[in-house]
Design a protein around this motif. Structure first.
Motif, PDB file in Angstrom:
ATOM      1  N   PHE A 207       0.824  -1.212   0.000  1.00 38.57           N
ATOM      2  CA  PHE A 207       0.000   0.000   0.000  1.00 38.57           C
ATOM      3  C   PHE A 207       0.856   1.260   0.000  1.00 38.57           C
ATOM      4  N   PHE A 208       1.799   1.357   0.907  1.00 37.04           N
ATOM      5  CA  PHE A 208       2.571   2.592   1.068  1.00 37.04           C
ATOM      6  C   PHE A 208       3.821   2.606   0.175  1.00 37.04           C
ATOM      7  N   THR A 209       4.681   1.619   0.331  1.00 39.05           N
ATOM      8  CA  THR A 209       5.973   1.654  -0.356  1.00 39.05           C
ATOM      9  C   THR A 209       5.829   1.577  -1.868  1.00 39.05           C
ATOM     10  N   LEU A 210       5.148   0.544  -2.353  1.00 41.13           N
ATOM     11  CA  LEU A 210       5.087   0.339  -3.798  1.00 41.13           C
ATOM     12  C   LEU A 210       4.317   1.438  -4.517  1.00 41.13           C
ATOM     13  N   ASN A 211       3.232   1.914  -3.931  1.00 38.33           N
ATOM     14  CA  ASN A 211       2.477   2.978  -4.595  1.00 38.33           C
ATOM     15  C   ASN A 211       3.270   4.285  -4.627  1.00 38.33           C
ATOM     16  N   GLY A 212       4.076   4.520  -3.586  1.00 36.89           N
ATOM     17  CA  GLY A 212       4.968   5.669  -3.624  1.00 36.89           C
ATOM     18  C   GLY A 212       5.994   5.543  -4.736  1.00 36.89           C
ATOM     19  N   VAL A 213       6.562   4.353  -4.879  1.00 41.07           N
ATOM     20  CA  VAL A 213       7.538   4.112  -5.944  1.00 41.07           C
ATOM     21  C   VAL A 213       6.894   4.277  -7.315  1.00 41.07           C
ATOM     22  N   ILE A 214       5.679   3.767  -7.483  1.00 40.56           N
ATOM     23  CA  ILE A 214       4.979   3.868  -8.763  1.00 40.56           C
ATOM     24  C   ILE A 214       4.827   5.323  -9.186  1.00 40.56           C
ATOM     25  N   SER A 215       4.399   6.172  -8.264  1.00 47.63           N
ATOM     26  CA  SER A 215       4.166   7.579  -8.615  1.00 47.63           C
ATOM     27  C   SER A 215       5.466   8.269  -9.007  1.00 47.63           C
ATOM     28  N   VAL A 216       6.548   7.994  -8.284  1.00 51.01           N
ATOM     29  CA  VAL A 216       7.836   8.633  -8.588  1.00 51.01           C
ATOM     30  C   VAL A 216       8.395   8.123  -9.910  1.00 51.01           C
ATOM     31  N   VAL A 217       8.302   6.821 -10.148  1.00 46.74           N
ATOM     32  CA  VAL A 217       8.799   6.241 -11.403  1.00 46.74           C
ATOM     33  C   VAL A 217       8.093   6.856 -12.602  1.00 46.74           C
ATOM     34  N   PHE A 218       6.782   6.952 -12.537  1.00 43.56           N
ATOM     35  CA  PHE A 218       6.050   7.481 -13.686  1.00 43.56           C
ATOM     36  C   PHE A 218       6.346   8.970 -13.882  1.00 43.56           C
ATOM     37  N   PHE A 219       6.429   9.719 -12.792  1.00 45.68           N
ATOM     38  CA  PHE A 219       6.775  11.137 -12.891  1.00 45.68           C
ATOM     39  C   PHE A 219       8.136  11.327 -13.549  1.00 45.68           C
ATOM     40  N   LEU A 220       9.148  10.596 -13.092  1.00 45.79           N
ATOM     41  CA  LEU A 220      10.495  10.755 -13.631  1.00 45.79           C
ATOM     42  C   LEU A 220      10.551  10.360 -15.104  1.00 45.79           C
ATOM     43  N   ALA A 221       9.836   9.291 -15.465  1.00 44.14           N
ATOM     44  CA  ALA A 221       9.838   8.852 -16.866  1.00 44.14           C
ATOM     45  C   ALA A 221       9.193   9.893 -17.772  1.00 44.14           C
ATOM     46  N   VAL A 222       8.054  10.438 -17.358  1.00 40.95           N
ATOM     47  CA  VAL A 222       7.374  11.443 -18.179  1.00 40.95           C
ATOM     48  C   VAL A 222       8.196  12.734 -18.239  1.00 40.95           C
ATOM     49  N   ALA A 223       8.738  13.159 -17.096  1.00 44.21           N
ATOM     50  CA  ALA A 223       9.544  14.382 -17.066  1.00 44.21           C
ATOM     51  C   ALA A 223      10.761  14.252 -17.968  1.00 44.21           C
ATOM     52  N   ALA A 224      11.462  13.115 -17.897  1.00 46.02           N
ATOM     53  CA  ALA A 224      12.634  12.897 -18.737  1.00 46.02           C
ATOM     54  C   ALA A 224      12.253  12.884 -20.209  1.00 46.02           C
ATOM     55  N   ASP A 225      11.142  12.220 -20.523  1.00 41.96           N
ATOM     56  CA  ASP A 225      10.682  12.150 -21.917  1.00 41.96           C
ATOM     57  C   ASP A 225      10.400  13.550 -22.472  1.00 41.96           C
ATOM     58  N   VAL A 226       9.674  14.350 -21.703  1.00 43.25           N
ATOM     59  CA  VAL A 226       9.318  15.699 -22.149  1.00 43.25           C
ATOM     60  C   VAL A 226      10.561  16.572 -22.309  1.00 43.25           C
ATOM     61  N   LEU A 227      11.443  16.544 -21.317  1.00 40.65           N
ATOM     62  CA  LEU A 227      12.634  17.393 -21.362  1.00 40.65           C
ATOM     63  C   LEU A 227      13.560  17.024 -22.514  1.00 40.65           C
ATOM     64  N   ILE A 228      13.768  15.735 -22.709  1.00 38.88           N
ATOM     65  CA  ILE A 228      14.656  15.311 -23.791  1.00 38.88           C
ATOM     66  C   ILE A 228      14.050  15.623 -25.151  1.00 38.88           C
ATOM     67  N   ARG A 229      12.765  15.393 -25.313  1.00 38.74           N
ATOM     68  CA  ARG A 229      12.114  15.695 -26.594  1.00 38.74           C
ATOM     69  C   ARG A 229      12.147  17.182 -26.885  1.00 38.74           C
ATOM     70  N   ARG A 230      11.976  18.021 -25.868  1.00 41.47           N
ATOM     71  CA  ARG A 230      12.020  19.476 -26.069  1.00 41.47           C
ATOM     72  C   ARG A 230      13.433  19.953 -26.413  1.00 41.47           C
ATOM     73  N   SER A 231      14.434  19.205 -25.960  1.00 38.85           N
ATOM     74  CA  SER A 231      15.802  19.589 -26.286  1.00 38.85           C
ATOM     75  C   SER A 231      16.208  19.117 -27.667  1.00 38.85           C
ATOM     76  N   GLY A 232      15.317  18.363 -28.314  1.00 41.70           N
ATOM     77  CA  GLY A 232      15.556  17.906 -29.679  1.00 41.70           C
ATOM     78  C   GLY A 232      16.426  16.672 -29.787  1.00 41.70           C
ATOM     79  N   LYS A 233      16.626  15.959 -28.676  1.00 46.59           N
ATOM     80  CA  LYS A 233      17.508  14.801 -28.695  1.00 46.59           C
ATOM     81  C   LYS A 233      16.753  13.481 -28.835  1.00 46.59           C
ATOM     82  N   LEU A 234      15.426  13.558 -28.963  1.00 50.92           N
ATOM     83  CA  LEU A 234      14.654  12.319 -29.070  1.00 50.92           C
ATOM     84  C   LEU A 234      13.583  12.481 -30.142  1.00 50.92           C
TER      85      LEU A 234
END
Length: 234
Positions: A207-234
């Motif tokens: 309930f606590f640990t895994l759901n916390g990890v899920i939210s952070v993992v998805f945030f970091l993946a989306v943030a990295a995707d957006v930032l890299i695509r905006r920089s023109g490297k993807l």
């Protein structure tokens, strides 16, 4: 959370799992918690006035949803979805706060959070199955039993996964976000694998640990995707 603990203090007091919480134990008075709740609501509404007109207009509705959740277990077995809504409106509210407008695509994220939170709250409430039946509180486990509750939670999380994939397409996200999506699915599968209707001992980890990890993992993946695509490297 303060309001929820205030409203549920009598229920918490007779539940062995929650009897040691602050109000039943006497560590906090009801008056203090009520004052803290009113102050928090006031700060929330004041903050909304400093953003934009639409945020201010919607703020009382958001507040009403969050406070109404505390009464739902007395009314409906589907209170888990109301909790999901109380948390799920946060991403849409953040969008409105930043942009001053509403994009229908972000409503997908609200629906995703509703099913995600609803599903893991169904699992969490399995711990109170016997108590809820004894005192007449409503919940999915109380209504459908532990086996049924687990299948309903799996169905909610499956629906979440489908909508999460649709969200990636709706916002034109790329392979890094897709990788985050795959990791979220694996973490959800692991969450469901470490508990069962016959063994709830690892509920806190699920309930606590895994759901916390899920939210952070998805945030970091989306943030990295957006930032890299905006920089023109993807």
């Amino acid at each position: 959370m303060a309001f929820n603990r205030l409203v549920d203090s009598d229920i918490d007091a007779v539940n062995p799992r929650t009897a040691m919480r602050a109000i039943p134990k006497g560590e906090l008075s009801r008056g203090f918690v009520l004052s803290f709740t009113i102050l928090s609501a006031g700060v929330f509404l004041f903050g909304a006035t400093m953003l934009n007109r639409l945020t201010l207009e919607l703020a009382p509705i958001a507040l009403a949803v969050v406070l109404a959740y505390s009464y739902m277990k007395r009314i409906t077995r589907w209170s888990h979805l109301v909790l999901g809504l109380a948390l799920g409106i946060a991403p849409t509210a953040a969008w409105v706060a930043v942009r001053g407008s509403l994009d229908s695509r972000v409503l997908l994220l609200t629906a995703i959070v509703i099913l995600w939170v609803g599903g893991f709250d169904v699992l969490y409430s399995c711990q109170d199955f016997e108590h809820d039946r004894k005192v007449g509180l409503n919940s999915v486990p109380q209504a459908f039993g532990l086996e049924g509750a687990f299948w309903i939670a799996r169905g909610m999380h499956l629906g979440m996964a489908v909508l999460l994939f649709v969200l990636l397409h709706a916002f034109g996200l790329g392979p890094i976000a897709l990788g985050g999506f795959v990791l979220v699915l694996l973490l959800l599968a692991y969450e469901h694998s470490i508990i069962s209707p016959r063994d709830l001992r690892r509920m806190n980890a699920a309930f606590f640990t895994l759901n916390g990890v899920i939210s952070v993992v998805f945030f970091l993946a989306v943030a990295a995707d957006v930032l890299i695509r905006r920089s023109g490297k993807l």
